[in-house]
Design a protein around this motif. Sequence first.
Motif, PDB file in Angstrom:
ATOM      1  N   ARG A 196       0.830  -1.214   0.000  1.00  0.00           N
ATOM      2  CA  ARG A 196       0.000   0.000   0.000  1.00  0.00           C
ATOM      3  C   ARG A 196       0.868   1.269   0.000  1.00  0.00           C
ATOM      4  O   ARG A 196       0.544   2.245  -0.683  1.00  0.00           O
ATOM      5  CB  ARG A 196      -0.924   0.010   1.231  1.00  0.00           C
ATOM      6  CG  ARG A 196      -2.096  -0.951   1.117  1.00  0.00           C
ATOM      7  CD  ARG A 196      -3.118  -0.402   0.154  1.00  0.00           C
ATOM      8  NE  ARG A 196      -3.833  -1.478  -0.536  1.00  0.00           N
ATOM      9  CZ  ARG A 196      -5.093  -1.810  -0.345  1.00  0.00           C
ATOM     10  NH1 ARG A 196      -5.826  -1.137   0.516  1.00  0.00           N
ATOM     11  NH2 ARG A 196      -5.644  -2.801  -1.036  1.00  0.00           N
ATOM     12  N   ARG A 197       1.976   1.228   0.737  1.00  0.00           N
ATOM     13  CA  ARG A 197       2.871   2.393   0.774  1.00  0.00           C
ATOM     14  C   ARG A 197       3.513   2.607  -0.595  1.00  0.00           C
ATOM     15  O   ARG A 197       3.645   3.736  -1.058  1.00  0.00           O
ATOM     16  CB  ARG A 197       3.962   2.200   1.851  1.00  0.00           C
ATOM     17  CG  ARG A 197       3.480   2.474   3.273  1.00  0.00           C
ATOM     18  CD  ARG A 197       4.658   2.668   4.234  1.00  0.00           C
ATOM     19  NE  ARG A 197       5.539   1.515   4.283  1.00  0.00           N
ATOM     20  CZ  ARG A 197       5.379   0.455   5.082  1.00  0.00           C
ATOM     21  NH1 ARG A 197       4.355   0.413   5.909  1.00  0.00           N
ATOM     22  NH2 ARG A 197       6.236  -0.544   5.055  1.00  0.00           N
TER      23      ARG A 197
ATOM     24  N   ILE B  81       2.265   1.784  -3.499  1.00  0.00           N
ATOM     25  CA  ILE B  81       1.227   2.307  -4.404  1.00  0.00           C
ATOM     26  C   ILE B  81       1.029   3.802  -4.142  1.00  0.00           C
ATOM     27  O   ILE B  81       0.986   4.610  -5.073  1.00  0.00           O
ATOM     28  CB  ILE B  81      -0.087   1.518  -4.240  1.00  0.00           C
ATOM     29  CG1 ILE B  81       0.114   0.077  -4.723  1.00  0.00           C
ATOM     30  CG2 ILE B  81      -1.236   2.183  -4.999  1.00  0.00           C
ATOM     31  CD1 ILE B  81      -0.986  -0.886  -4.345  1.00  0.00           C
ATOM     32  N   ALA B  82       0.963   4.161  -2.849  1.00  0.00           N
ATOM     33  CA  ALA B  82       0.761   5.576  -2.486  1.00  0.00           C
ATOM     34  C   ALA B  82       1.918   6.441  -2.998  1.00  0.00           C
ATOM     35  O   ALA B  82       1.734   7.597  -3.352  1.00  0.00           O
ATOM     36  CB  ALA B  82       0.621   5.713  -0.971  1.00  0.00           C
ATOM     37  N   ALA B  83       3.124   5.836  -3.082  1.00  0.00           N
ATOM     38  CA  ALA B  83       4.296   6.596  -3.546  1.00  0.00           C
ATOM     39  C   ALA B  83       4.407   6.572  -5.074  1.00  0.00           C
ATOM     40  O   ALA B  83       5.389   7.058  -5.630  1.00  0.00           O
ATOM     41  CB  ALA B  83       5.561   6.032  -2.909  1.00  0.00           C
ATOM     42  N   GLY B  84       3.435   5.965  -5.746  1.00  0.00           N
ATOM     43  CA  GLY B  84       3.397   6.024  -7.207  1.00  0.00           C
ATOM     44  C   GLY B  84       3.995   4.807  -7.909  1.00  0.00           C
ATOM     45  O   GLY B  84       4.084   4.792  -9.140  1.00  0.00           O
ATOM     46  N   THR B  85       4.406   3.777  -7.178  1.00  0.00           N
ATOM     47  CA  THR B  85       4.955   2.570  -7.813  1.00  0.00           C
ATOM     48  C   THR B  85       3.795   1.641  -8.191  1.00  0.00           C
ATOM     49  O   THR B  85       2.991   1.294  -7.324  1.00  0.00           O
ATOM     50  CB  THR B  85       5.877   1.807  -6.813  1.00  0.00           C
ATOM     51  OG1 THR B  85       6.807   2.728  -6.286  1.00  0.00           O
ATOM     52  CG2 THR B  85       6.580   0.643  -7.481  1.00  0.00           C
TER      53      THR B  85
ATOM     54  N   GLU C  91      -1.669  -6.160  -7.197  1.00  0.00           N
ATOM     55  CA  GLU C  91      -2.213  -6.420  -5.860  1.00  0.00           C
ATOM     56  C   GLU C  91      -2.977  -7.737  -5.836  1.00  0.00           C
ATOM     57  O   GLU C  91      -4.084  -7.808  -6.355  1.00  0.00           O
ATOM     58  CB  GLU C  91      -3.196  -5.283  -5.535  1.00  0.00           C
ATOM     59  CG  GLU C  91      -2.666  -4.266  -4.584  1.00  0.00           C
ATOM     60  CD  GLU C  91      -2.809  -4.733  -3.154  1.00  0.00           C
ATOM     61  OE1 GLU C  91      -2.673  -5.940  -2.890  1.00  0.00           O
ATOM     62  OE2 GLU C  91      -3.052  -3.881  -2.300  1.00  0.00           O
TER      63      GLU C  91
END
Length: 390
Positions: A25-26, A28-32, A36
């Motif tokens: 989740r982190r 994804i939040a950082a744009g990677t 899932e």
Amino acid sequence: MQLSQRLMGINGGGSDGWDVFLKARRMIAAGTPVTELTIGEHDIRTAAPILQEMHAHAMGGHTGYAAVPGVEPLREAVAHRVQARTGVPTRADNVLITPGGQSALFSAHMAACDAGDTALYVDPYYATYPGTLRAAGAVPQAVTTRAADAFQPRATEIARHSKGARSLLINSPNNPTGVVYSRATLEGIAEVCRRDDLWLISDEVYDTQVWEGSHISPRSLPDMAGRTLVVGSLSKSHAMTGSRCGWLVGPEDMIAHLINLATNTTYGVPGFIQDAGLFALNQGPDFEAEVGAPFRRRRALAQAVLAGQNTVGLVPAQGAMYLMLDVRATGLSGEDFANSLLDTHHIAVMPGESFGSSAAGHIRVAMTVADDAFDAALRTLCAHAETLRG
Ligand code: PMP
């Protein structure tokens, strides 16, 4: 201010095994971009006709307090459904409509167990089980299973813990393993329950998603209807996870007392949600097959990919929306494998260890992304396992 031990004790301490999920989740939040494959949630949304029905009933005024046990037509529809599946006479009075299967699991344990009573559950288990049992005041005791038995619980293993216990919680089709309990397994379970006077709490929320064999509800076994509580839900069968509409089916006197619990906790399920739930149930088996079709397809895709290699093992994938893969040949734990797959290839899966010690050295893959992405992720996963094995 001091908080209650019951509240503080729900999680039981220690790592909850969700570190890989949180890391994904982190990222994804950082744009990677991450594939899932962690959570048991459909990649389709609730069907438009069900939402239109919900809207129509809300606009029509069914927005006040609804009947706490559930509206009568929905209780009757659930009773009819459970009777058709079990052959056991079932009436609306045997049914409590709950805010999802999760609430039914909690209610069942509140009904079966007093504070401090031992409540058995099968490992590997759905993530909330031990916490739900503790929230209800019970002391959870795991019954381990073995990969070599395809995670079907052995009656002898249950019997090691059943003397003096009050209840046993089972789940078939199973999350996280995808295994469907055989008649022999269920008969063994029923025998222990009768002998040691246990309530059997049968979580059947995946009962419409069976790819191999058939689903047997233990409520249908001899002398079991009086001690079996069936947990059901529209979440998985009708892609209605966010609607929070499920049920508990059990003996009438127990349901009557559980209405007191519902009155003093949830005060029921919104009327327009129940109306939409009834509409959803009335769509029949074709609609349920349509909701399950992506998982059936992806399971076949996975079987084809895995047949082409011999590093990753597939636990018999008989039902539900998950695959349990054996990665022990890589020499890594499930957790280390999941971390390395996420770090190297940005594919997120759940470590088997998140679901208890029995699934160590395994990973759980949710079949919840589009077919081509799913196929590609599995191929990468297998290639990664082969590289690790060397
Ligand atoms: N039981 C099992 C085995 C599950 O996997 C889930 C949801 N993931 C639930 C119960 C609860 O589902 P809900 O409350 O949405 O009905």
